[in-house]
Design an enzyme around this catalytic site. Structure first.
Site, PDB file in Angstrom:
ATOM      1  N   TRP A 326       0.835  -1.217   0.000  1.00 42.04           N
ATOM      2  CA  TRP A 326       0.000   0.000   0.000  1.00 42.04           C
ATOM      3  C   TRP A 326       0.864   1.259   0.000  1.00 42.04           C
ATOM      4  O   TRP A 326       0.394   2.354  -0.276  1.00 42.04           O
ATOM      5  CB  TRP A 326      -0.960  -0.006   1.201  1.00 42.04           C
ATOM      6  CG  TRP A 326      -0.327   0.196   2.565  1.00 42.04           C
ATOM      7  CD1 TRP A 326       0.793  -0.416   3.036  1.00 42.04           C
ATOM      8  CD2 TRP A 326      -0.764   1.077   3.600  1.00 42.04           C
ATOM      9  NE1 TRP A 326       1.068   0.002   4.317  1.00 42.04           N
ATOM     10  CE2 TRP A 326       0.129   0.919   4.699  1.00 42.04           C
ATOM     11  CE3 TRP A 326      -1.816   1.974   3.740  1.00 42.04           C
ATOM     12  CZ2 TRP A 326       0.002   1.637   5.894  1.00 42.04           C
ATOM     13  CZ3 TRP A 326      -1.943   2.676   4.935  1.00 42.04           C
ATOM     14  CH2 TRP A 326      -1.038   2.510   5.993  1.00 42.04           C
ATOM     15  N   ASP A 327       2.156   1.081   0.311  1.00 46.26           N
ATOM     16  CA  ASP A 327       3.104   2.204   0.334  1.00 46.26           C
ATOM     17  C   ASP A 327       2.989   3.055  -0.928  1.00 46.26           C
ATOM     18  O   ASP A 327       3.110   4.279  -0.883  1.00 46.26           O
ATOM     19  CB  ASP A 327       4.549   1.681   0.412  1.00 46.26           C
ATOM     20  CG  ASP A 327       4.813   0.756   1.593  1.00 46.26           C
ATOM     21  OD1 ASP A 327       3.886   0.056   2.019  1.00 46.26           O
ATOM     22  OD2 ASP A 327       5.953   0.727   2.077  1.00 46.26           O
ATOM     23  N   GLU A 468       0.547  -2.773  12.735  1.00 46.14           N
ATOM     24  CA  GLU A 468       0.629  -4.240  12.597  1.00 46.14           C
ATOM     25  C   GLU A 468       0.857  -4.968  13.918  1.00 46.14           C
ATOM     26  O   GLU A 468       0.860  -6.199  13.944  1.00 46.14           O
ATOM     27  CB  GLU A 468       1.738  -4.584  11.606  1.00 46.14           C
ATOM     28  CG  GLU A 468       1.411  -4.121  10.193  1.00 46.14           C
ATOM     29  CD  GLU A 468       2.563  -4.320   9.217  1.00 46.14           C
ATOM     30  OE1 GLU A 468       3.728  -4.210   9.636  1.00 46.14           O
ATOM     31  OE2 GLU A 468       2.276  -4.564   8.036  1.00 46.14           O
ATOM     32  N   LYS A 581       2.580   0.421  16.446  1.00 42.78           N
ATOM     33  CA  LYS A 581       3.782   0.427  15.608  1.00 42.78           C
ATOM     34  C   LYS A 581       3.888   1.713  14.795  1.00 42.78           C
ATOM     35  O   LYS A 581       4.942   2.312  14.669  1.00 42.78           O
ATOM     36  CB  LYS A 581       3.724  -0.775  14.659  1.00 42.78           C
ATOM     37  CG  LYS A 581       4.886  -0.857  13.683  1.00 42.78           C
ATOM     38  CD  LYS A 581       4.781  -2.075  12.793  1.00 42.78           C
ATOM     39  CE  LYS A 581       5.960  -2.174  11.845  1.00 42.78           C
ATOM     40  NZ  LYS A 581       5.852  -3.320  10.942  1.00 42.78           N
ATOM     41  N   GLN A 582       2.772   2.111  14.197  1.00 44.39           N
ATOM     42  CA  GLN A 582       2.823   3.227  13.254  1.00 44.39           C
ATOM     43  C   GLN A 582       1.475   3.945  13.248  1.00 44.39           C
ATOM     44  O   GLN A 582       0.479   3.420  13.748  1.00 44.39           O
ATOM     45  CB  GLN A 582       3.148   2.714  11.853  1.00 44.39           C
ATOM     46  CG  GLN A 582       2.112   1.780  11.269  1.00 44.39           C
ATOM     47  CD  GLN A 582       2.663   0.947  10.128  1.00 44.39           C
ATOM     48  OE1 GLN A 582       3.183  -0.147  10.355  1.00 44.39           O
ATOM     49  NE2 GLN A 582       2.535   1.429   8.911  1.00 44.39           N
TER      50      GLN A 582
HETATM   51  O1  IFM Z   1       3.578  -1.464   4.139  1.00 44.89           O
HETATM   52  C1  IFM Z   1       4.462  -1.429   5.206  1.00 44.89           C
HETATM   53  C2  IFM Z   1       3.707  -1.690   6.472  1.00 44.89           C
HETATM   54  O2  IFM Z   1       2.724  -0.703   6.687  1.00 44.89           O
HETATM   55  C3  IFM Z   1       4.654  -1.723   7.648  1.00 44.89           C
HETATM   56  N1  IFM Z   1       5.660  -2.743   7.431  1.00 44.89           N
HETATM   57  C4  IFM Z   1       6.449  -2.540   6.235  1.00 44.89           C
HETATM   58  C5  IFM Z   1       5.555  -2.461   5.004  1.00 44.89           C
HETATM   59  C6  IFM Z   1       6.397  -2.142   3.764  1.00 44.89           C
HETATM   60  O3  IFM Z   1       6.958  -0.872   3.852  1.00 44.89           O
END
Ligand code: IFM
Length: 721
Positions: A326-327, A468, A581-582
């Site tokens: 999705w990046d 995640e 995580k994010q």
């Molecule tokens: O798409 C990301 C995910 O959101 C977090 N782990 C790494 C992936 C690739 O950059």
């Protein structure tokens, strides 16, 4: 644009993986890691190819590294007749500089060995003729001596889950030329041919060793004299044409001399920078960091293709299986839309062309519609393993659910298509398969809905949101709202097509028989459970999140028994806490920003920032955007720099056990651009017009950049009030 030079004097073996990323050159067709010429697979040298993959045995399917034509070693002949390698890190050296010329897309090294020999090498991945690589090297001797140069076409490539070449032949061994044809386990062919020349008279021997072809060039230098060596190489694969070896040979023979190639390469970069360069007045370090990020995005842009996308680690190697996440749509696409809209279209065509793969994945899970691959390779094949993390304590693979449960991936594809149409004003993609993607995406989310007899809402259970570390949660706010967006967009685009392109609509209706489903999509958009919002405006990331242990990121970090331990999964240290995580809710508030007010943004920014580990390079930019959105550009600034400097500073995780997970971070690079555009410049689309509402950090006097909006070039020039 002034030149930006990224340099290092280090050749410390421990830093090699990161230097390989930081000094990467590429042209969208291939990426050449920024390793020195004397390095090989042990030091992670690689020529990484876009869009061609292979599986070896039961290993993870990953992209190919081509045989490396840039392997070059210089030797000095000793009195006893032996050849002493002038190679780092073993040979003593007085001075060493490795540099990346960002404006010109050139990699250079300049090493002064203690024995009095200076070794300078420049190399490029040609930006226009994307199959070509070129190198120019100069050896200068302080004292007279005998030397030897070994130029190797090295088929013994670096692989994480290889070897990928089951056969390798060297059919064009002749003086001044090399060639290799390598066949993969899946039957693809990669061919690399090169030609070279040395400026001084020499004796040449060409030898074929196992998986290597080597030219050994002996020459003599008088005191103060130099010898120069040039090499031009071409890479073709069976994805490009039927006869890659012939194509590579012809390309090499027809290629002009190095200087001419250098000139056309520079001219191509100059044109790209005319479009992409961003000036930040009053802050050279920020300007440099941002433009280095843009350099990486330009170096991996598939300008040569019409349907191809950009992997999460760009073209820096095989990490994350060279797959598309999705990046691309959520973090990188805005840069390509603004600067190279044709590339944006190419990225989205890739998703349209991989719809069949997404349909197959949905069927595999007993669902309808299109479930896009979490880690997408060609055809939409999902390379994501069910066991994507290795437990550091047991050494055993851990069951992870990224592939099964990150269902928000499909909404990213829809969101990308929507952004394209909105930004460019070009609705052709809807007619060229985009509307079909929408309908299948809506079907997918519809088939995931959970209806409880005693509740009015529809729900989405058992998902993983952007964060995640919390797996298999119910009603992740981001996922639900993006699914609602998919239902709404599908209805809107179908209505638009029916009105503006009735023939196309009719054909689609015949093909997909979806008209009766539109009402159920409408229902779903209304009934899908809304996030729980506290009276102070904080949105619950998923059902039950607020009840989790509320503890600081540092406290969770302190609980680690091993620094490489995975924070998520069933037993991860973060899993039962509110540490994420994010950016998750904050990502939602940016993506659908027109739906949320500043008070909501403020409450959630203040709440979630403290609970975010930023364990993903996709995180900081989202908080930078939020900080700008609530008028706190000084707080946004370090978060923006964290994204923009991701590949300059390195420092992210490089290894998971024995698996290399490092590489470049194009999503962070794209995120830095997002922060500039939608954050600091406060860009808005109002009635098809672009407006800015700047909120610049104090030290910025102004920002200037160009972008292409609805087919028109615009210059944005913003001053500090
Ligand atoms: O798409 C990301 C995910 O959101 C977090 N782990 C790494 C992936 C690739 O950059």
């Amino acid at each position: 644009m002034r030149e930006i030079v990224v340099t290092t004097h280090s050749y410390d073996l421990g830093e090699l993986p990161e230097l390989g990323n930081r000094f990467l050159i590429g042209n969208g067709y291939m990426g050449v890691r920024g390793t020195l010429e004397e390095y090989d697979k042990e030091q992670l040298a690689a020529v990484n190819l876009a869009g061609i993959y292979d599986r070896c045995g039961d290993g993870w399917r990953e992209p190919l590294n081509a045989p490396n034509p840039f392997s070059l070693r210089l030797y000095r002949r000793e009195e006893d007749g032996s050849d002493r390698p002038l190679a780092l890190p073993s040979a003593a050296c007085d001075q060493h500089t490795q540099s990346l010329l960002v404006r010109e897309g050139l990699h250079r090294r300049d090493t002064r060995f203690s024995c009095g020999v200076r070794w300078q090498v420049e190399r490029l991945a040609h930006m226009e003729q994307v199959h070509l690589l070129a190198l120019h090297a100069v050896a200068t001797a302080k004292e007279a001596g005998q030397f030897c140069l070994k130029s190797t076409l090295d088929g013994d490539v670096w692989d994480i889950h290889g070897p990928h070449y089951r056969e390798m032949s060297f059919p064009t061994a002749s003086e001044h030329q090399h060639g290799v044809e390598a066949v993969t386990n899946e039957g693809d062919t990669v061919a690399v041919c090169c030609r070279w020349s040395l400026s001084t008279p020499h004796h040449s021997a060409t030898a074929v060793a196992q998986r290597k072809q080597e030219a050994i060039l002996d020459f003599e230098l008088a005191a103060g004299q130099s010898a120069s060596f040039t090499l031009i190489a071409a890479v073709y694969t069976s994805k490009d044409c039927k006869e890659p070896l012939q194509a590579a040979r012809a390309a090499v023979l027809n290629a002009p001399e190095y200087d001419e190639l250098l000139a056309s390469h520079r001219a191509c970069w100059a044109k790209l920078w005319e479009r992409a360069h961003v000036q930040i007045l009053g802050d050279d370090p920020a300007e440099e960091a941002l433009n280095v990020s843009l350099y990486h995005l330009l170096s991996i842009a598939p300008r040569h293709a019409s349907s191809l996308s950009v992997p999460a680690r760009g073209l820096s190697g095989q990490t994350y299986k060279g797959a598309i996440f999705w990046d691309t749509e959520m973090f990188m696409l805005d840069f390509y839309l603004a600067v190279l809209p044709e590339v944006a279209k190419t990225l989205l065509r890739y998703r349209i062309d991989t719809l069949e793969g997404a349909r197959a994945k949905a069927r595999e899970y007993g669902l309808r519609g299109a479930f896009y691959a979490w880690e997408s390779q060609e055809g939409g094949y999902d390379a994501c393993s069910d066991y994507n993390v290795t437990d550091v304590f047991t050494g055993r693979p851990m069951r992870t659910y990224f592939r099964d449960k990150q269902v928000h991936i499909t909404s990213a594809v829809v969101y990308g298509l929507w952004k394209y149409a909105r930004w460019t004003g070009d609705d052709s993609l809807w007619r060229e398969g985009g509307a079909e993607v929408l309908i299948e995406a809506a079907r997918f989310y519809h088939s995931l809905l959970i209806k409880r007899v005693e509740k009015d809402d529809d729900e989405l259970w058992n998902v993983i949101g952007p964060d995640e570390y919390h797996e298999r949660v119910n009603n992740n706010a981001y996922t639900n709202e993006m699914a609602r967006f998919v239902f709404e967009q599908t209805l809107e685009v179908c209505a638009q097509l029916k009105r503006d392109a009735p023939e196309a609509y009719k054909a689609l209706a015949q093909k997909l028989s979806f008209e009766e489903e539109l009402a159920s999509f409408q229902q779903a958009a209304k009934r899908l459970k809304k996030p729980t919002i506290r009276p102070d405006g904080v949105m619950e990331q998923f059902d039950g999140y607020f009840a989790l242990e509320d503890v600081t990121v540092d406290a969770v970090r302190a609980r680690l028994k091993d620094p490489k331990e995975y924070w998520g999964g069933a037993y991860g240290v973060a899993a039962h806490t509110q540490v994420i995580k994010q950016a998750d809710v904050i990502t939602l508030l940016f993506m659908l920003r027109e739906r949320y007010d500043a008070q909501t943004l403020r409450a959630n920014y203040d709440y979630y920032l403290r609970r975010t580990e930023h364990g993903s390079s996709l995180s900081a930019c989202m908080y930078a955007l939020a900080a700008c959105g609530i008028g706190r550009p000084e707080e946004a600034y370090p978060l923006f720099l964290k994204s923009a400097r991701a590949d300059l500073d390195g420092g992210g995780k490089q290894w998971a056990g024995l698996v290399y997970i490092g590489g470049t971070h194009p999503a962070a690079a794209g995120g830095a651009y997002l922060a500039l555009l939608w954050g600091f410049l406060g860009l808005k689309i109002e009635g098809n017009q672009l407006k800015t509402e700047p909120r610049l950090p104090k030290k910025w006097r102004g920002v200037q950049c160009r972008l292409w909006y609805r087919g028109q070039a615009q210059t944005l020039s913003v001053q500090q009030p």
